[in-house]
Motif scaffolding. Structure first.
Motif, PDB file in Angstrom:
ATOM      1  N   GLY A  59       0.732  -1.356  -0.044  1.00 10.83           N
ATOM      2  CA  GLY A  59       0.112  -0.026  -0.090  1.00 10.83           C
ATOM      3  C   GLY A  59       0.916   1.196  -0.069  1.00 10.83           C
ATOM      4  O   GLY A  59       0.595   2.382  -0.674  1.00 10.83           O
ATOM      5  N   GLU A  60       1.894   1.386   0.919  1.00 10.09           N
ATOM      6  CA  GLU A  60       2.949   2.458   0.885  1.00 10.09           C
ATOM      7  C   GLU A  60       3.571   2.658  -0.440  1.00 10.09           C
ATOM      8  O   GLU A  60       3.830   3.717  -0.659  1.00 10.09           O
ATOM      9  CB  GLU A  60       3.813   2.494   2.109  1.00 10.09           C
ATOM     10  CG  GLU A  60       3.061   2.288   3.589  1.00 10.09           C
ATOM     11  CD  GLU A  60       2.213   3.722   3.814  1.00 10.09           C
ATOM     12  OE1 GLU A  60       2.182   4.647   2.992  1.00 10.09           O
ATOM     13  OE2 GLU A  60       1.477   3.767   4.599  1.00 10.09           O
ATOM     14  N   ARG A  61       4.111   1.483  -0.951  1.00 11.52           N
ATOM     15  CA  ARG A  61       4.727   1.635  -2.513  1.00 11.52           C
ATOM     16  C   ARG A  61       3.905   2.274  -3.236  1.00 11.52           C
ATOM     17  O   ARG A  61       4.257   3.136  -3.874  1.00 11.52           O
ATOM     18  CB  ARG A  61       5.319   0.473  -2.835  1.00 11.52           C
ATOM     19  CG  ARG A  61       6.436  -0.113  -2.390  1.00 11.52           C
ATOM     20  CD  ARG A  61       6.811  -1.642  -2.683  1.00 11.52           C
ATOM     21  NE  ARG A  61       7.996  -2.060  -1.926  1.00 11.52           N
ATOM     22  CZ  ARG A  61       8.774  -3.245  -2.474  1.00 11.52           C
ATOM     23  NH1 ARG A  61       8.042  -3.877  -3.429  1.00 11.52           N
ATOM     24  NH2 ARG A  61       9.819  -3.437  -2.023  1.00 11.52           N
ATOM     25  N   ASP A  89       7.018  11.470   3.078  1.00  7.63           N
ATOM     26  CA  ASP A  89       6.095  10.757   4.226  1.00  7.63           C
ATOM     27  C   ASP A  89       6.069   9.298   3.903  1.00  7.63           C
ATOM     28  O   ASP A  89       6.321   8.373   4.638  1.00  7.63           O
ATOM     29  CB  ASP A  89       4.731  11.422   4.682  1.00  7.63           C
ATOM     30  CG  ASP A  89       5.030  12.616   5.185  1.00  7.63           C
ATOM     31  OD1 ASP A  89       5.852  13.022   6.010  1.00  7.63           O
ATOM     32  OD2 ASP A  89       3.668  13.496   4.933  1.00  7.63           O
ATOM     33  N   GLU A  90       5.621   9.165   2.644  1.00  5.48           N
ATOM     34  CA  GLU A  90       5.463   7.863   1.807  1.00  5.48           C
ATOM     35  C   GLU A  90       6.355   7.023   1.807  1.00  5.48           C
ATOM     36  O   GLU A  90       6.641   5.922   2.157  1.00  5.48           O
ATOM     37  CB  GLU A  90       4.519   7.988   0.534  1.00  5.48           C
ATOM     38  CG  GLU A  90       3.360   8.807   0.658  1.00  5.48           C
ATOM     39  CD  GLU A  90       2.256   8.506   1.582  1.00  5.48           C
ATOM     40  OE1 GLU A  90       2.354   7.583   2.402  1.00  5.48           O
ATOM     41  OE2 GLU A  90       1.078   9.240   1.562  1.00  5.48           O
ATOM     42  N   ALA A  91       7.731   7.792   1.419  1.00 11.10           N
ATOM     43  CA  ALA A  91       8.970   6.806   1.446  1.00 11.10           C
ATOM     44  C   ALA A  91       9.318   6.512   2.720  1.00 11.10           C
ATOM     45  O   ALA A  91       9.826   5.291   3.010  1.00 11.10           O
ATOM     46  CB  ALA A  91       9.966   7.824   0.751  1.00 11.10           C
ATOM     47  N   ARG A  92       9.176   7.187   3.797  1.00  7.99           N
ATOM     48  CA  ARG A  92       9.461   6.810   5.246  1.00  7.99           C
ATOM     49  C   ARG A  92       8.569   5.684   5.379  1.00  7.99           C
ATOM     50  O   ARG A  92       9.044   4.748   6.300  1.00  7.99           O
ATOM     51  CB  ARG A  92       9.150   8.166   6.064  1.00  7.99           C
ATOM     52  CG  ARG A  92       9.513   7.792   7.585  1.00  7.99           C
ATOM     53  CD  ARG A  92       9.311   9.039   8.555  1.00  7.99           C
ATOM     54  NE  ARG A  92       7.777   9.039   8.722  1.00  7.99           N
ATOM     55  CZ  ARG A  92       7.346   8.292   9.865  1.00  7.99           C
ATOM     56  NH1 ARG A  92       8.290   7.486  10.663  1.00  7.99           N
ATOM     57  NH2 ARG A  92       6.024   8.619  10.143  1.00  7.99           N
ATOM     58  N   HIS A  93       7.340   5.677   5.187  1.00 13.48           N
ATOM     59  CA  HIS A  93       6.364   4.421   5.467  1.00 13.48           C
ATOM     60  C   HIS A  93       7.033   3.255   4.956  1.00 13.48           C
ATOM     61  O   HIS A  93       6.835   2.318   5.530  1.00 13.48           O
ATOM     62  CB  HIS A  93       4.748   4.925   5.149  1.00 13.48           C
ATOM     63  CG  HIS A  93       4.252   6.139   5.771  1.00 13.48           C
ATOM     64  ND1 HIS A  93       3.276   6.782   5.156  1.00 13.48           N
ATOM     65  CD2 HIS A  93       4.681   6.709   6.654  1.00 13.48           C
ATOM     66  CE1 HIS A  93       2.859   7.669   5.980  1.00 13.48           C
ATOM     67  NE2 HIS A  93       3.888   7.800   6.875  1.00 13.48           N
ATOM     68  N   VAL A  94       7.257   3.391   3.625  1.00 10.54           N
ATOM     69  CA  VAL A  94       7.781   2.237   2.943  1.00 10.54           C
ATOM     70  C   VAL A  94       8.924   1.558   3.728  1.00 10.54           C
ATOM     71  O   VAL A  94       9.194   0.578   4.041  1.00 10.54           O
ATOM     72  CB  VAL A  94       8.095   2.487   1.519  1.00 10.54           C
ATOM     73  CG1 VAL A  94       8.976   1.150   0.915  1.00 10.54           C
ATOM     74  CG2 VAL A  94       6.891   2.918   0.595  1.00 10.54           C
ATOM     75  N   ASP A 182       0.676  11.144   9.908  1.00  7.71           N
ATOM     76  CA  ASP A 182       0.890  11.560   8.590  1.00  7.71           C
ATOM     77  C   ASP A 182      -0.468  11.618   7.720  1.00  7.71           C
ATOM     78  O   ASP A 182      -0.599  12.515   6.788  1.00  7.71           O
ATOM     79  CB  ASP A 182       1.805  10.655   7.882  1.00  7.71           C
ATOM     80  CG  ASP A 182       3.339  10.949   8.611  1.00  7.71           C
ATOM     81  OD1 ASP A 182       3.544  11.959   9.342  1.00  7.71           O
ATOM     82  OD2 ASP A 182       4.196  10.055   8.664  1.00  7.71           O
ATOM     83  N   GLU A 183      -0.911  10.299   7.742  1.00 11.89           N
ATOM     84  CA  GLU A 183      -2.061  10.010   6.812  1.00 11.89           C
ATOM     85  C   GLU A 183      -3.251  11.090   7.242  1.00 11.89           C
ATOM     86  O   GLU A 183      -4.162  11.466   6.358  1.00 11.89           O
ATOM     87  CB  GLU A 183      -2.615   8.805   7.225  1.00 11.89           C
ATOM     88  CG  GLU A 183      -1.678   7.278   6.707  1.00 11.89           C
ATOM     89  CD  GLU A 183      -0.903   7.420   5.227  1.00 11.89           C
ATOM     90  OE1 GLU A 183      -1.224   8.282   4.712  1.00 11.89           O
ATOM     91  OE2 GLU A 183       0.024   6.782   5.111  1.00 11.89           O
ATOM     92  N   ARG A 184      -3.286  11.439   8.289  1.00 12.83           N
ATOM     93  CA  ARG A 184      -4.393  12.413   8.585  1.00 12.83           C
ATOM     94  C   ARG A 184      -4.133  13.873   8.033  1.00 12.83           C
ATOM     95  O   ARG A 184      -5.236  14.253   7.509  1.00 12.83           O
ATOM     96  CB  ARG A 184      -4.459  12.474  10.240  1.00 12.83           C
ATOM     97  CG  ARG A 184      -5.569  13.651  10.698  1.00 12.83           C
ATOM     98  CD  ARG A 184      -5.642  13.787  12.127  1.00 12.83           C
ATOM     99  NE  ARG A 184      -6.137  12.479  12.977  1.00 12.83           N
ATOM    100  CZ  ARG A 184      -5.297  11.965  14.124  1.00 12.83           C
ATOM    101  NH1 ARG A 184      -4.062  12.552  14.169  1.00 12.83           N
ATOM    102  NH2 ARG A 184      -5.714  11.127  14.379  1.00 12.83           N
TER     103      ARG A 184
HETATM  104 FE   LIG Z   1       1.390   6.071   3.676  1.00 12.03          FE
END
Ligand SMILES: [Fe+2]
Ligand SMILES: [Fe+2]
Length: 295
Positions: A59-61, A89-94, A182-184
């Motif tokens: 999902g994060e990718r 943020d998304e790269a961090r989540h991955v 982050d998602e919020r």
């Molecule tokens: Fe994310």
């Protein structure tokens, strides 16, 4: 737009996120925390945790690919700046979920093949619908697909996982709490930025609503697969939680998730996510479309 500029600026992001709730953390948690021994010592439980973490990575990718693509499609600088912060943020989540996979015992060189083997095919389709819109250069559909649909889903899934992990796995729960924050922010951007654009382009409504129904369909199919495969590991997790004296009453949107069956868990998650879609889409002037019910 003035509010928008300051609320979603890079400066604000720096203050809230790296200098705020992520300060002094490692992968979003206090330094030194580890996965609980109960998971690491039990092969089935560890495998179930790996499988779950793979879905988060998949999902994060998708979110990373979508948000980075949307930077170049954005029609104005403030949106580009925000989407650039979101890309990080998304790269961090991955990265943090990949690191969790490694902590759970997957070798670094096996990360990609593990994700390819274990990612739920319905989740892959969900991501393809979104990435297709981004590849077509459709900024409005891309933001709705990512910042309302994908992140609305992620937000509730992370909240549910955090509620089930708070007592038994502080490392994972703390990692999740930063991603929830982050998602919020990402969902808020979607709502605030896109309503005006949809008003200017009412002709796009029908196809965006169709995209939402398609993505919702694949999402519900993913939930159905995940919960039907997860019955044993959920039972095991509960036994361990009970043995370690964790609370037997954890209320999440009206359901006691410490006791609920997998069917009840699936129902409360699906209802919560679809309810949020309805509210958020309504706020930006779109009408929620019920997906087909997966077989
Ligand atoms: Fe994310
Ligand atoms: Fe996000």
């Amino acid at each position: 737009m003035a509010d928008f500029l300051s609320q979603y600026s890079i400066q604000r992001w720096l203050e809230m996120c790296p200098q705020g709730y992520l300060e002094d953390t490692v992968d979003g948690h206090e330094p030194g925390l580890q996965e609980p021994e109960e998971i690491m010592a039990d092969d089935d439980f560890r495998e179930a945790s790996i499988r779950l973490t793979v879905q988060l990575i998949a999902g994060e990718r998708a979110a990373l690919a979508a948000s980075s693509g949307l930077v170049n499609l954005a029609p104005d600088d403030p949106s580009k700046f925000f989407l650039a912060t979101q890309t990080l943020d998304e790269a961090r989540h991955v990265e943090i979920f990949t690191n969790r996979l490694i902590d759970l015992g997957v070798k670094k060189e096996d990360v990609n093949s593990t994700v390819a083997d274990m990612a739920n095919p319905n989740l892959v389709k969900f991501a393809e619908v979104l990435l297709g819109k981004v590849a077509d250069g459709d900024f409005i559909a891309g933001v709705v697909g990512q910042n309302i649909v994908l992140e609305g889903m992620a937000f509730s899934v992370f909240e549910l996982l955090k509620a089930t992990s708070d007592e038994v796995n502080p490392k994972f729960a703390q990692t999740l709490s930063g991603t929830i924050a982050d998602e919020r922010r990402h969902v808020g951007f979607g709502e605030n930025r896109i309503g005006g654009l949809i008003k200017q382009h009412p002709e796009k409504k029908a196809q965006i609503e169709k995209m939402q129904a398609e993505m919702s369909y694949h999402m519900l199919a993913t939930f159905a697969d995940t919960f039907s495969q997860g019955t044993d590991s959920m039972e095991r997790a509960r036994q361990l939680a009970a043995e370690s004296g964790a609370a037997s009453d954890v209320n999440w949107h009206g359901t006691n998730i410490a006791q609920a069956s997998t069917e009840e868990m699936e129902a409360v998650l699906a209802d919560t996510v679809l309810g949020e879609f309805k509210t958020r889409l309504g706020r930006i002037g779109l009408e929620y479309q019920s997906p087909k019910v997966p077989a």
